[in-house]
Design a protein around this motif. Structure first.
Motif, PDB file in Angstrom:
ATOM      1  N   LEU B 250       0.809  -1.218   0.000  1.00  0.00           N
ATOM      2  CA  LEU B 250       0.000   0.000   0.000  1.00  0.00           C
ATOM      3  C   LEU B 250       0.842   1.268   0.000  1.00  0.00           C
ATOM      4  O   LEU B 250       0.613   2.188  -0.768  1.00  0.00           O
ATOM      5  N   HIS B 251       1.836   1.303   0.863  1.00  0.00           N
ATOM      6  CA  HIS B 251       2.587   2.550   1.013  1.00  0.00           C
ATOM      7  C   HIS B 251       3.532   2.745  -0.175  1.00  0.00           C
ATOM      8  O   HIS B 251       4.179   1.793  -0.619  1.00  0.00           O
ATOM      9  N   PRO B 252       3.635   3.983  -0.678  1.00  0.00           N
ATOM     10  CA  PRO B 252       4.546   4.217  -1.811  1.00  0.00           C
ATOM     11  C   PRO B 252       5.981   3.783  -1.524  1.00  0.00           C
ATOM     12  O   PRO B 252       6.672   3.315  -2.435  1.00  0.00           O
ATOM     13  N   PHE B 296       3.649  10.532  -5.469  1.00  0.00           N
ATOM     14  CA  PHE B 296       2.242  10.948  -5.379  1.00  0.00           C
ATOM     15  C   PHE B 296       2.037  12.195  -4.524  1.00  0.00           C
ATOM     16  O   PHE B 296       0.914  12.584  -4.257  1.00  0.00           O
ATOM     17  N   VAL B 297       3.134  12.788  -4.078  1.00  0.00           N
ATOM     18  CA  VAL B 297       3.019  13.831  -3.048  1.00  0.00           C
ATOM     19  C   VAL B 297       2.083  14.992  -3.432  1.00  0.00           C
ATOM     20  O   VAL B 297       2.041  15.429  -4.578  1.00  0.00           O
ATOM     21  N   GLN B 298       1.311  15.448  -2.451  1.00  0.00           N
ATOM     22  CA  GLN B 298       0.420  16.605  -2.586  1.00  0.00           C
ATOM     23  C   GLN B 298       0.736  17.605  -1.470  1.00  0.00           C
ATOM     24  O   GLN B 298       1.449  17.270  -0.529  1.00  0.00           O
ATOM     25  N   GLN B 305       1.287  15.478   9.088  1.00  0.00           N
ATOM     26  CA  GLN B 305       1.739  14.101   9.112  1.00  0.00           C
ATOM     27  C   GLN B 305       0.548  13.138   9.070  1.00  0.00           C
ATOM     28  O   GLN B 305      -0.396  13.300   9.826  1.00  0.00           O
ATOM     29  N   PRO B 306       0.598  12.129   8.193  1.00  0.00           N
ATOM     30  CA  PRO B 306      -0.502  11.166   8.171  1.00  0.00           C
ATOM     31  C   PRO B 306      -0.455  10.242   9.394  1.00  0.00           C
ATOM     32  O   PRO B 306       0.619   9.906   9.874  1.00  0.00           O
ATOM     33  N   GLU B 307      -1.619   9.874   9.889  1.00  0.00           N
ATOM     34  CA  GLU B 307      -1.700   8.904  10.991  1.00  0.00           C
ATOM     35  C   GLU B 307      -1.740   7.501  10.381  1.00  0.00           C
ATOM     36  O   GLU B 307      -2.090   7.340   9.206  1.00  0.00           O
ATOM     37  N   ARG B 318       0.280   4.239   6.756  1.00  0.00           N
ATOM     38  CA  ARG B 318       0.398   5.631   7.161  1.00  0.00           C
ATOM     39  C   ARG B 318       0.610   6.463   5.896  1.00  0.00           C
ATOM     40  O   ARG B 318       1.740   6.677   5.471  1.00  0.00           O
ATOM     41  N   CYS B 319      -0.489   6.859   5.257  1.00  0.00           N
ATOM     42  CA  CYS B 319      -0.374   7.598   3.996  1.00  0.00           C
ATOM     43  C   CYS B 319      -1.700   8.274   3.710  1.00  0.00           C
ATOM     44  O   CYS B 319      -2.767   7.666   3.859  1.00  0.00           O
ATOM     45  N   TRP B 320      -1.629   9.512   3.268  1.00  0.00           N
ATOM     46  CA  TRP B 320      -2.846  10.282   3.006  1.00  0.00           C
ATOM     47  C   TRP B 320      -3.682   9.703   1.871  1.00  0.00           C
ATOM     48  O   TRP B 320      -4.886   9.911   1.808  1.00  0.00           O
TER      49      TRP B 320
HETATM   50  S1  SF4 Z   1       1.285  10.740   2.588  1.00  0.00           S
HETATM   51 FE1  SF4 Z   1       1.400   9.069   1.132  1.00  0.00          FE
HETATM   52  S2  SF4 Z   1       1.122  10.066  -0.852  1.00  0.00           S
HETATM   53 FE2  SF4 Z   1       1.614  11.661   0.597  1.00  0.00          FE
HETATM   54  S3  SF4 Z   1       3.839  11.890   0.434  1.00  0.00           S
HETATM   55 FE3  SF4 Z   1       3.435  10.503   2.122  1.00  0.00          FE
HETATM   56  S4  SF4 Z   1       3.551   8.509   1.184  1.00  0.00           S
HETATM   57 FE4  SF4 Z   1       3.316   9.947  -0.504  1.00  0.00          FE
END
Ligand code: SF4
Ligand SMILES: Nc1ncnc2c1ncn2[C@@H]1O[C@H](COP(=O)(O)OP(=O)(O)OP(=O)(O)O)[C@@H](O)[C@H]1O
Ligand SMILES: Nc1ncnc2c1ncn2[C@@H]1O[C@H](COP(=O)(O)OP(=O)(O)OP(=O)(O)O)[C@@H](O)[C@H]1O
Ligand code: SF4
Ligand SMILES: [Mg+2]
Ligand SMILES: [Mg+2]
Lengths: 333, 337
Positions: B250-252, B296-298, B305-307, B318-320
């Motif tokens: 799942l995670h990049p 994929f960064v936005q 920070q993603p939980e 842990r990724c948006w």
């Molecule tokens: S949250 Fe996910 S999509 Fe965003 S930069 Fe981090 S790994 Fe990439």
């Protein structure tokens, strides 16, 4: 032999190399015991090629590397670097070629001075081998750190402040710092995660193309060996049992040991069904190697001939050498 | 089932406080290890795998290192709170560890058999002779030929792979409940590696040992581990069953990791890499720690920070990308464009 290689002169020539170690005797009146770590091996290393050594733990891979560095005096045999014998070189000549032949060790912790920062270590290496005047070293150090994927501010830190993989990369940077001609990589990337491993392997390949670097690459990771090598040498208990160009070895392994080795590679895709050749029998000890073919105690095809007579390394196909009495017959299987 | 839980790590934070700043080597880690289970930990060099294991054994050099927050529960008892004396009883007995660099933990001037025997006598009531015999037996079990002779040799007289196996023998000798194996087979060839992995699995079946298996070898992960935690910059970024991880990473970062494997059945000129470097543990960015390298960064990723979230029952990431905000973010992008 591949035509490209045979047209070149070897940069390093190893002839009948033997490296024995005396082991403490058990009791006063017992005879001395000898570990025949490397027992009469010969091979050439050509400029610009990558020759890998694979084989079971304890078969003599690191010892071969150490002999080439002349860290141990060989028991017998000769190593020629650019046609000059290492054993006949003076201390001074040896020191000069130390810069030409670099090594990246298996256990980085044991080979880095704990009291030197990375900057001091790199600077010292470049100073001893006189590779660059002091003013230009700074830029070179930054470049090296980037090459191995370490942040420039880490130059000021000591080895204990790093993770295992980071220490390994410091060892790689130090080896590259002195512009060597030959690099012996002893499990140099084994401790690294795959993305960094890929980055280092790409770097090594690039340096090889740019500067005609030669690698002796010791590794047990066969997918890496397959990726990086031009030729592969398989050792078993101090002997070479097979040596060949990569494609031929992976496509058509001739020695029963090589076949078993290739069949045991772990793969991610657990759905690929492979016939795994499990070797039976204990690994024999180099303190007391089997007679005849050293592999006979574990070889599924062994006969009386194998027990009595040692098979010689012979060229079965062009550039593909093997030491097995029955290689022709077995290659058909 | 609560009673099956051997080890539970909650919000573990281990930092190094130095004159050059604070390195947040492990920065908020949660996982559980059940009886008879093997948990793999993978992740980029320097992401905190070894420091996590050293924290569990309370072997962090202090100062500068310190467990600044969190709990490590062994059968519900917090190791972080234990006295030095209590933890010493657990170390090498209930929990033992195979260290990444053998020479950091072997005494260079003592014969290896004696070192194993010593460890045995510390935790079990054995005579000198019994301990020695068991030590030799362990050296035999890890596949070193002529074990009686090898036991009397000093570490420098052994090959790299033999030293590593001596460490394994030492760690398994006391049949621990929890085994932490930090890159235990990096120096071993595939046939011996297979033998060692089998030995561990065997012990696991017999005594229900829980194993934390740190390795960068994804092939070994696939063969050994039930679940995998992927770490990046001091945190877990993905937590899945092994089978799922390789099917649907799942995670990049995990996707990049799997992409950079050398392919055994294909020829490649260059290996695929993950561009860029990990952020320094002394100075993590505010948002996602993988943002600088992520395809994929936005904006959202850089700001916050993603939980870690549950995607499916057993999948955590842990990724948006896997949140509802992500769709809104993409809509916002389009509006701006
Ligand atoms: S949250 Fe996910 S999509 Fe965003 S930069 Fe981090 S790994 Fe990439
Ligand atoms: N004594 C120390 N002082 C300062 N920083 C440290 C110290 N020990 C470790 N670190 C840092 O902590 C971070 C995590 O290190 P750790 O050894 O856990 O990495 P790892 O995931 O095991 O990596 P590898 O795969 O390379 O072994 C690294 O960035 C390292 O530089
Ligand atoms: N200094 C020494 N004294 C005694 N024996 C030694 C010494 N160095 C190496 N040996 C022995 O020589 C043999 C070959 O060791 P070597 O380190 O070359 O193996 P290797 O092929 O590199 O194995 P590994 O894959 O485990 O690193 C081993 O049996 C080892 O115990
Ligand atoms: S010589 Fe005999 S024992 Fe040796 S590998 Fe060949 S068949 Fe097997
Ligand atoms: Mg070795
Ligand atoms: Mg580590």
């Amino acid at each position: 032999m591949n035509t490209l290689l045979s047209s070149k002169k070897p940069i390093l020539k190893v002839s009948n190399l033997k490296q024995y170690f005396i082991v403490k005797r058990e009791a006063l009146f017992q005879p001395k015991q000898v570990v025949k770590a490397v027992d009469g091996i010969s091979f050439d290393l050509y400029p610009g090629e990558t020759l890998s050594i694979v084989g079971e733990s304890g078969c003599g891979k690191s010892t071969t590397g150490r002999s080439i560095l002349h860290l141990d005096e060989p028991t017998e045999g000769e190593i020629l670097y650019k046609d000059v014998s290492l054993t006949e070189m003076s201390k001074k000549e040896l020191r000069n070629i130390r810069g030409d032949i670099q090594v990246i060790f298996q256990d980085p912790f044991a080979s880095l001075n704990p009291r030197r920062t990375i900057r001091q270590m790199l600077d010292e290496a470049m100073a001893i081998q006189k590779v660059l005047p002091p003013k230009q070293r700074e830029a070179r150090m930054l470049e090296l750190m980037q090459n191995v994927g370490l942040r420039p501010e880490y130059l000021e830190r000591y080895p204990h402040e790093f993770s295992g993989g980071q220490r390994q990369r410091i060892g790689i940077a130090r080896a590259l710092a002195v512009n060597p001609k030959v690099i012996i990589c002893d499990e140099a990337v084994s401790a690294l995660d795959v993305s960094i491993q890929a980055q280092i392997l790409n770097l090594l390949k690039r340096l090889q193309n740019d500067f005609d670097l030669t690698f002796l690459f010791i590794s047990h990771d066969l997918s890496i060996v397959k990726h990086i090598s031009d030729r592969v040498m398989v050792m078993y208990l101090g002997k070479i049992v097979e040596i060949s160009d990569k494609a031929s070895l992976f496509k058509n392994p001739l020695h029963p040991y090589t076949k078993a080795l290739l069949s045991a590679i772990p793969v991610i895709d657990q759905t690929i069904k492979r016939e795994r050749i499990l070797l039976k029998g204990d690994v024999p000890s180099p303190l007391n190697p089997p007679t005849g073919c050293r592999f006979h105690t574990r070889c599924p095809f062994a006969t009386d001939l194998c027990r009595d007579e040692e098979p010689l390394l012979r060229e079965l196909e062009s550039g593909h050498l093997v030491a097995c009495h029955f290689a022709e017959k077995l290659s058909a299987i | 089932m609560k009673e099956d839980i051997l080890l539970e790590v909650k919000n573990l934070k281990t930092h190094f406080i130095t004159s050059k700043g604070t390195a947040k080597a492990v920065d908020g880690l949660d996982f559980v290890l059940k009886k008879g289970e093997t948990l793999g930990i993978v992740g980029e060099s320097g992401c905190g795998k070894s420091i996590t294991s050293l924290s569990i054994l309370r072997l962090i050099p202090s100062p500068p290192g310190k467990i600044v927050d969190g709990q490590i529960l062994l059968h519900g008892k917090d190791l972080v709170e234990m006295s030095d004396q209590e933890i010493r009883k657990i170390r090498g007995n209930q929990i033992s560890m195979i260290f990444q660099e053998p020479m950091t933990s072997l005494n260079p001037v003592i014969p290896v058999g004696e070192q194993i025997a010593e460890a045995l006598r510390l935790h079990q009531k054995l005579s000198r002779k019994q301990a020695w015999e068991k030590a030799v037996e362990m050296i035999r079990l890890v596949g070193i030929p002529a074990p009686e002779k090898r036991a009397k040799q000093e570490p420098y007289q052994l090959s790299g792979g033999m030293r590593q196996r001596v460490m394994i023998a030492m760690a398994l000798a006391c049949t621990p409940e929890v085994l932490i194996a930090d890159e235990p087979t990096t120096a071993l060839d595939v046939t011996i590696q297979a033998q060692i992995l089998e030995l561990m699995k065997d012990l696991q079946r017999k005594i229900g040992m829980g194993i934390i298996f740190i390795t960068h070898d994804l092939g070994v992960v696939a063969e050994m581990c039930d679940k995998v935690a992927v770490m990046y910059a001091g945190q877990i970024v993905e937590y899945q069953t092994t089978a799922n991880l390789f099917k649907t990473p799942l995670h990049p970062y995990t996707q990049g990791l799997i992409g950079s494997l050398p392919k055994l059945y294909e020829d490649q000129e260059e290996l695929q890499i993950i561009e860029g470097t990990v952020p320094s543990p002394y100075d993590y960015p505010t948002g996602c720690r993988f943002a600088d390298r992520c395809p994929f960064v936005q904006d959202l990723c850089r700001n916050q920070q993603p939980e870690i979230i549950h995607v499916e029952d057993s999948q955590q990431v842990r990724c948006w990308k896997y949140t509802d905000q992500w769709k809104e973010e993409l809509v916002k992008e389009e509006v701006i464009l």
